[in-house]
Write a protein that holds these residues in place. Structure first.
Motif, short mmCIF file in Angstrom:
data_model
loop_
_atom_site.label_atom_id
_atom_site.label_comp_id
_atom_site.label_asym_id
_atom_site.label_seq_id
_atom_site.Cartn_x
_atom_site.Cartn_y
_atom_site.Cartn_z
N THR A 170 -24.48 136.72 114.29
CA THR A 170 -25.25 137.97 114.28
C THR A 170 -25.07 138.72 112.97
OG1 THR A 170 -23.39 139.10 115.35
CG2 THR A 170 -25.12 138.22 116.78
N ASP A 171 -24.27 138.19 112.06
CA ASP A 171 -24.04 138.82 110.76
C ASP A 171 -25.28 138.62 109.89
OD1 ASP A 171 -23.28 139.23 108.00
OD2 ASP A 171 -21.19 139.20 108.65
N ALA A 172 -25.96 139.70 109.56
CA ALA A 172 -27.24 139.62 108.83
C ALA A 172 -27.08 138.94 107.47
CB ALA A 172 -27.82 141.02 108.65
N ALA A 173 -25.97 139.23 106.77
CA ALA A 173 -25.77 138.64 105.45
C ALA A 173 -25.55 137.13 105.55
CB ALA A 173 -24.57 139.30 104.77
N VAL A 174 -24.79 136.72 106.56
CA VAL A 174 -24.54 135.28 106.77
C VAL A 174 -25.84 134.58 107.15
CG1 VAL A 174 -23.34 133.59 108.20
CG2 VAL A 174 -22.12 135.62 107.39
N VAL A 175 -26.64 135.23 108.01
CA VAL A 175 -27.93 134.66 108.41
C VAL A 175 -28.81 134.45 107.18
CG1 VAL A 175 -30.09 135.13 109.61
CG2 VAL A 175 -27.91 135.54 110.76
N GLU A 176 -28.84 135.44 106.30
CA GLU A 176 -29.70 135.36 105.11
C GLU A 176 -29.29 134.22 104.19
OE1 GLU A 176 -31.19 138.12 101.32
OE2 GLU A 176 -29.81 138.94 102.84
N THR A 177 -28.00 134.16 103.84
CA THR A 177 -27.56 133.10 102.92
C THR A 177 -27.64 131.73 103.57
OG1 THR A 177 -25.79 132.41 101.42
CG2 THR A 177 -25.10 133.29 103.54
N GLY A 178 -27.37 131.66 104.89
CA GLY A 178 -27.47 130.39 105.60
C GLY A 178 -28.90 129.91 105.71
N ALA A 179 -29.83 130.84 105.92
CA ALA A 179 -31.24 130.47 106.01
C ALA A 179 -31.74 129.94 104.67
CB ALA A 179 -32.07 131.69 106.44
N THR A 180 -31.28 130.54 103.58
CA THR A 180 -31.64 130.03 102.25
C THR A 180 -31.13 128.60 102.07
OG1 THR A 180 -31.55 132.26 101.31
CG2 THR A 180 -31.39 130.41 99.77
N ALA A 181 -29.88 128.38 102.47
CA ALA A 181 -29.31 127.03 102.36
C ALA A 181 -30.10 126.05 103.21
CB ALA A 181 -27.84 127.06 102.79
N LEU A 182 -30.44 126.46 104.42
CA LEU A 182 -31.15 125.57 105.34
C LEU A 182 -32.52 125.20 104.78
CD1 LEU A 182 -30.49 124.28 108.04
CD2 LEU A 182 -31.55 126.22 109.19
N ARG A 183 -33.22 126.16 104.21
CA ARG A 183 -34.55 125.87 103.63
C ARG A 183 -34.43 124.90 102.46
NH1 ARG A 183 -35.48 131.60 104.71
NH2 ARG A 183 -36.97 131.76 106.45
N ILE A 184 -33.44 125.13 101.61
CA ILE A 184 -33.29 124.24 100.45
C ILE A 184 -32.88 122.84 100.90
CG2 ILE A 184 -31.92 123.82 98.38
CD1 ILE A 184 -31.81 126.87 98.00
N PHE A 185 -31.96 122.76 101.85
CA PHE A 185 -31.53 121.45 102.35
C PHE A 185 -32.70 120.72 103.01
CE2 PHE A 185 -26.94 123.12 102.99
CZ PHE A 185 -26.68 122.93 101.63
N SER A 186 -33.58 121.47 103.68
CA SER A 186 -34.70 120.83 104.38
C SER A 186 -35.64 120.13 103.40
CB SER A 186 -35.48 121.86 105.20
OG SER A 186 -36.18 122.76 104.37
N LEU A 187 -35.64 120.57 102.14
CA LEU A 187 -36.48 119.92 101.14
C LEU A 187 -36.02 118.50 100.84
CD1 LEU A 187 -36.89 122.88 98.60
CD2 LEU A 187 -38.49 122.16 100.39
N SER A 188 -34.76 118.20 101.16
CA SER A 188 -34.23 116.87 100.88
C SER A 188 -34.54 115.88 101.99
CB SER A 188 -32.70 116.94 100.69
OG SER A 188 -32.06 117.29 101.91
N PHE A 189 -35.06 116.36 103.11
CA PHE A 189 -35.26 115.47 104.26
C PHE A 189 -36.28 114.37 103.97
CE2 PHE A 189 -33.67 118.18 108.08
CZ PHE A 189 -32.45 118.34 107.43
N VAL A 190 -37.35 114.74 103.26
CA VAL A 190 -38.36 113.73 102.94
C VAL A 190 -37.77 112.66 102.03
CG1 VAL A 190 -40.56 113.31 101.77
CG2 VAL A 190 -40.29 115.30 103.26
N SER A 191 -37.03 113.09 101.01
CA SER A 191 -36.49 112.14 100.05
C SER A 191 -35.38 111.28 100.63
CB SER A 191 -35.97 112.87 98.81
OG SER A 191 -34.92 113.75 99.14
N CYS A 192 -34.60 111.83 101.57
CA CYS A 192 -33.46 111.06 102.08
C CYS A 192 -33.85 110.15 103.23
CB CYS A 192 -32.32 111.99 102.50
SG CYS A 192 -32.54 112.82 104.09
N ALA A 193 -35.10 110.23 103.71
CA ALA A 193 -35.52 109.42 104.86
C ALA A 193 -35.34 107.93 104.59
CB ALA A 193 -36.97 109.73 105.22
N TYR A 194 -35.90 107.46 103.47
CA TYR A 194 -35.74 106.06 103.12
C TYR A 194 -34.32 105.78 102.61
CZ TYR A 194 -40.56 104.58 103.76
OH TYR A 194 -41.77 104.24 104.32
#
Length: 486
Positions: free
Chosen positions: A386-410
């Motif tokens: 529920t920590d807003a600051a943690v949610v914000e930085t974690g959401a940024t990390a999650l979005r950036i990591f999600s960009l690697s999903f297409v490339s790491c599939a193969y």
């Protein structure tokens, strides 16, 4: 990335490839799921590829899921004892990382060699190979267990354990290290089952072990009913007993005559040549596991330099990502088994088609998950804090990591495929170059000299995964893995 031309396939496989990954299997989905969970006795080298991949991937994904449940259960119950008890579990898990790397490395060699023998229809040599893997596991784990018991206190001290941990947590570490034999054998024998194509047995083994751990943990930690109250040490005993029960079940299934692989009394003898070959295969596999785990540890260190908020956000985000990657690992393991068995059967082209097909499935799955993570990153983080600051930085990390999903599939499928073919050196070199030589230096440079902070460290992850996938595709197409003798 395309499968081989249809002229090289049998008529049934040609229909299978034409159907494509988007079309439904010939059988009803629920029927296939039941067959996957029950296990099939059919020859995987003769089944249509899509069906074979499905039958292997479903129980393998569930196996991966249940393997991760052990740590979650321990932390969930131990968390009620306080932060120091949780710290004891965390420090011990960091010690066990080396054990897990050894288990994963030996598992790579065991899967490759058993799959090759099964593909050759040589059940006798497959059984003897399984015995050599188990023998190696027992010898290595016994040495590690003794060392862990003797040096538990110095290890916890070196890792910065608090006075409470050193007074109350040493018992937990000693019990967990004493149970290293069950940890390694659980890894190894499940790898044997996967190599043989009996993925459903591996899944049921972990279901049994996890169920027993969930029942025993609260009883031994809190002293429920007739059980003694043992605190954090009770969690270690519950996990060790549960894993040991899983190993006994594995040995029971290996001795039965109704599986793909049966170990009889005449198979139980040590063969130094086979063991040495397995060690050569597994050595590079251990390095792979250590490179991967150590890269995440160093990345944590870089992120932690920007404060506890950044570290907390990263920690939650990476746990979400690792959970989401379970289907990818399952598909990778399925491709590894099919490639190894196909090479043993002398049909390398079929194994190669299986790998590309599994890669396409993985691309569809991970692309979908990536879109969900990018769009719903903030709500997903909100589930865990529920920590807003943690949610914000974690959401940024999650979005950036999600960009690697297409490339790491193969990339994830191809890494497993190399290992399944017995070429453990190639993925090890790819990991060394892309993780240690590229990702970690890039993460530090972007985070500090370029001033991007924790975001810079996050950006290095999709860059490294893209490099891994491109390297994997180029080297897999080059085809040197086809010459590997296992």
């Amino acid at each position: 990335m395309r499968p081989a031309p249809l002229e090289e396939t049998s008529p049934s496989e040609a229909r299978d490839v034409v159907a494509g990954p988007e079309s439904p299997p010939a059988k009803g989905l629920w029927t296939l799921v039941k067959e996957a969970l029950h296990g099939t006795e059919m020859d995987l080298t003769r089944l249509p590829l899509r069906r074979a991949i499905f039958l292997l991937a479903v129980p393998m994904v569930l196996e991966m899921l249940m393997e991760s449940v052990f740590a979650v259960v321990d932390v969930a119950f131990v968390g009620r004892l306080g932060a120091e008890a949780v710290a004891t579990v965390g420090l011990t898990e960091s010690i066990l990382t080396i054990i897990y790397a050894a288990g994963m490395g030996l598992s790579i060699g065991a899967t490759a060699m058993v799959a090759r023998r099964i593909g050759e229809k040589d059940s006798e040599r497959a059984a003897r190979t399984a015995v050599q893997a188990i023998g190696l596991g027992v010898m290595l784990s016994t040495v590690l267990a003794i060392a862990g018991i003797v040096f538990a206190r110095p290890l916890l001290t070196a890792l910065g354990g608090s006075p409470w941990v050193l007074e109350h947590g040493v018992g937990y570490t000693r019990v967990m290290m004493g149970g290293v034999v069950s940890i390694l054998l659980l890894f190894l024998i499940n790898a044997i089952f996967r190599g043989a194509g009996d993925a459903a047995i591996a899944m049921r083994t972990l279901a049994l072990a996890n169920g027993l751990n969930i029942l025993l943990a609260p009883c031994l930690i809190f002293g429920l009913g007739p059980f003694p109250e043992m605190g954090v040490v009770g969690a270690a005993w519950a996990t060790t007993i549960a894993r040991s029960a899983g190993v006994l079940y594995q040995l029971f299934r290996l001795a039965q005559a109704n599986g793909r692989l049966q170990v009889r009394r005449e198979h139980v003898s040590l063969e130094p040549g086979t063991m040495l070959a397995m060690v050569r295969l597994s050595g590079a596999g251990m390095v792979q596991a250590l490179v991967t785990t150590s890269s995440w540890v160093v990345l944590v260190r870089i992120v932690s330099s920007f404060g506890s908020t950044a570290l907390a956000g990263y920690t939650i985000a990476i746990r979400i990502v690792l959970f989401a990657l379970l289907p990818a690992w399952g598909l990778g393991n399925a491709a590894s088994t099919l490639l190894g068995q196909s090479m043993g059967a002398g049909d390398v082209a079929r194994g190669e088609r299986a790998v590309w097909m599994a890669g396409r499935y993985n691309l569809i799955v991970l692309s979908t998950i990536g879109v969900v993570f990018f769009v719903f990153a903030t709500p997903l983080m909100g589930v865990f804090t529920t920590d807003a600051a943690v949610v914000e930085t974690g959401a940024t990390a999650l979005r950036i990591f999600s960009l690697s999903f297409v490339s790491c599939a193969y990339g994830m499928v191809l890494t497993s495929a190399f290992n399944g073919a017995g070429d453990t050196t190639t993925p090890t070199l790819i990991d060394l170059c892309c993780l240690w030589a590229l990702e970690l230096p890039l993460a530090w440079v972007l985070a500090h000299p370029f001033g991007l902070g924790a975001v810079g460290a996050y950006i290095a992850v999709p860059v490294a995964f893209a490099a891994m996938s491109v390297s994997g595709i180029v080297l897999f197409r080059r085809g040197r893995w086809k010459t590997r003798v296992v």
